[in-house]
Design an enzyme around this catalytic site. Sequence first.
Site, PDB file in Angstrom:
ATOM      1  N   GLU A 211       0.833  -1.209   0.000  1.00 11.17           N
ATOM      2  CA  GLU A 211       0.000   0.000   0.000  1.00 11.17           C
ATOM      3  C   GLU A 211       0.869   1.261   0.000  1.00 11.17           C
ATOM      4  OE1 GLU A 211      -3.305   2.071   3.021  1.00 11.17           O
ATOM      5  OE2 GLU A 211      -2.039   0.406   3.692  1.00 11.17           O
TER       6      GLU A 211
ATOM      7  N   LYS B 227      -9.534   2.572  -2.882  1.00  9.74           N
ATOM      8  CA  LYS B 227     -10.011   1.999  -1.621  1.00  9.74           C
ATOM      9  C   LYS B 227     -11.353   2.624  -1.237  1.00  9.74           C
ATOM     10  CE  LYS B 227      -8.525   1.330   3.194  1.00  9.74           C
ATOM     11  NZ  LYS B 227      -7.486   1.641   4.184  1.00  9.74           N
TER      12      LYS B 227
ATOM     13  N   CYS C 188      -5.437  -2.599   2.810  1.00 11.31           N
ATOM     14  CA  CYS C 188      -5.302  -2.505   4.264  1.00 11.31           C
ATOM     15  C   CYS C 188      -6.544  -2.990   4.996  1.00 11.31           C
ATOM     16  CB  CYS C 188      -4.948  -1.060   4.630  1.00 11.31           C
ATOM     17  SG  CYS C 188      -4.540  -0.809   6.383  1.00 11.31           S
TER      18      CYS C 188
END
Length: 538
Positions: A297, A359, A413
Site C-alpha cells: 500500500e 479503496k 489494508c
Amino acid sequence: MVTETAEQAKKTSLPGRIDNWIGARSALQLVILSFLSGVLSAFAFAPFYLLPLLWISYPLFLLLLRKLDKKAEAFAISWWFGFGQFFTGILWIANSFYQQDDIPAWTGYFAVGCLAGVLAIYSGLVGLAMNAFWHRTKSQANLLPALLVFCGLWNLAEWVRGHFLTGFPWNLSGYVWGFSDSMLQSTSIWGIYGLGPITICFALAPLVFLSLAPRTARLILAAGLYVLLFAGLFLFGARRLDQETQYVDDVGLRLVQSNINQRDKWAREKRADNFLDYLAMSDRKGNSGVTHIIWPETSVIYFLDQEPFRRYMIADMLGDDGMVLTGFPRREWRQDELRIYNSFIAIDSDGQIGAIYDKSHLVPFGEYVPAFFKVILSAMGLERAIGGLDYSPGAGLVTQHVPGTPPFGVLVCYEIIFPGAVTDEKDRPEWLLNITNDAWYGTLTGPYQHFLQTRVRAIEEGLPVVRSAGTGISAVIDSYGRVIKRIDLQKRGTIDHKLPAKLEKQTFYVRFRDMIFTVMSLSIILAGMFFSMRRSML
C-alpha cells in the site's frame, strides 16, 4: 426449620459466597472490577492468546451484572467492561499519532478513548437486555438460562458492531482461536461471527460448572458436552488441513517488503531513493518464473497514473514481460474539488495501466477524521490537529482482470477485516490481494491482529490471499488460511512463490453468509428464554 437450613446452605455455598462478596462492593469498586475484567479479556486476542483469562473476565462480569437491579447501573457496568476490552484491544491506533508532527501525540490516546467509548455502547446495550431478561423472568437465581441468553446477545451485538455505520469488526470473540489453524477451520461454515457463540460458551464454562456443582450427573454431562464440542471442532479442522495446497500454473509472484519506516517513506527528499529501492528489489535477474511483482500500500509516493516517466522506469525493470501490482496515492479534481484516494494500480511491461482501484472502506483516524471527533477537537481549540485533506472513498469492490493471472480482488489494508464483504459478488475473484501498510501501528498488537483477520478471510472465502505489507507481515496464504511463506515485522526481503489455487467448491460460508450464525444466535437466546420460563413455572 428445613427452609432455614436450605437458605443457610445456599448462602454458605461457593456461588452464595461470591454473591455476598459482590453485594458488599461499592459502586466504584464494581466499576473498577468491570473495567479490569474487560482489560483482562483483551489479552485473549493476538498476539497473547491468554485464553484462561476468559474464564475470569466474562464470568466475573456476568456475576456483577446479575446483582444490579437498575437499568442505568446495568448499562454502566456493561459499558465499563466493553470500554476496558476495546481500549486495551485497539490501543495500537494511538501509535499512528506519533507518526504525525502536526498532531500532539497525546491526542492518540484521546482518540482511542473516544472510539472505545462509542464501541462500548454495544456492550452496554447487552447489559440492558440482560437486565430486562432477569426482571421479566425473575430468574436471577438460575444461571444457566441467563448464560445462554447472554451468549446469543453478546454475539449479535458483535455482528451489529461490524455492520452499523461504517462497521468495526475488530477483535471479534472468535479471533481468540487464532493460534490454532485447526480451530479456525469452522469459519468456513459459519464465519468468524459463528465462532463467537462457541467462544463465549467456552469463556462461561466456570459458571456452567459452578451452577451444576451440586448435581454430579449433570456436571459430568456438561463436561462431556464441552469435550465433544471442542474436540469435534479441532478434529474437523485437522481433517480439512489434511488437504494439500494446490497451485495455479504459470503464475509466479514476488512480494517486496522494503521495511522503510513511516517517516522516511513520506519524506519528500527520500521518495526517489525509496522508489529506486523498490525497483532494485524487484529486478528478477533472469528469474523467468516471476510473472507478477507486488508492492504494498502507498509504496510509491508518486501519482503513477499521471506520471508516465515513472511507469516507464517500472517497465524498463520488467523487461519484455511481467507486471507490477502496487499501491499509490491518486488525486483527482472533481467539480473544482481536489480528492485524494488510497489506490491500487497494475502496470505492464510497456508502462501502460492495466487496472486502477480506489479503496472504498477507509480507516477512521488513519485516513479520515470522523465528524464527531472534528467537532470535539474544534471545541478544544485543536483545529490544527484536523489539518490536512481526508482521503475520499472509492466506488466499491471490483474484481480485477489483468493478463497472466486469474481474476483477483484488491483489498487495501483495513478492507480485509470485514467478514462476508471482501469480494465482488457479481464477478467473484479467484484470489485476493491485500496490500497494506501497518507501519502506522507499531509492533505490539495491531499488525498481528490485522494479519490474523487476513488469514480468516481466506478460510471463510475458500480463496488464497496474497498479502504485501511495507514493514510486515507479508505472506502467501492458501485457501485454508495456512501461511505458506512470510516475512515478519521489521524485516526486509522478498518472497518468490507460486500462486495458491482457490478451493474447487465454495465454502458453506460463501453460500449462506451470516445466516447460519444468525439462526444459531437466535436459537441460543430462545433456548435460554424457554428454560428460564419453564423453571419459573415449576
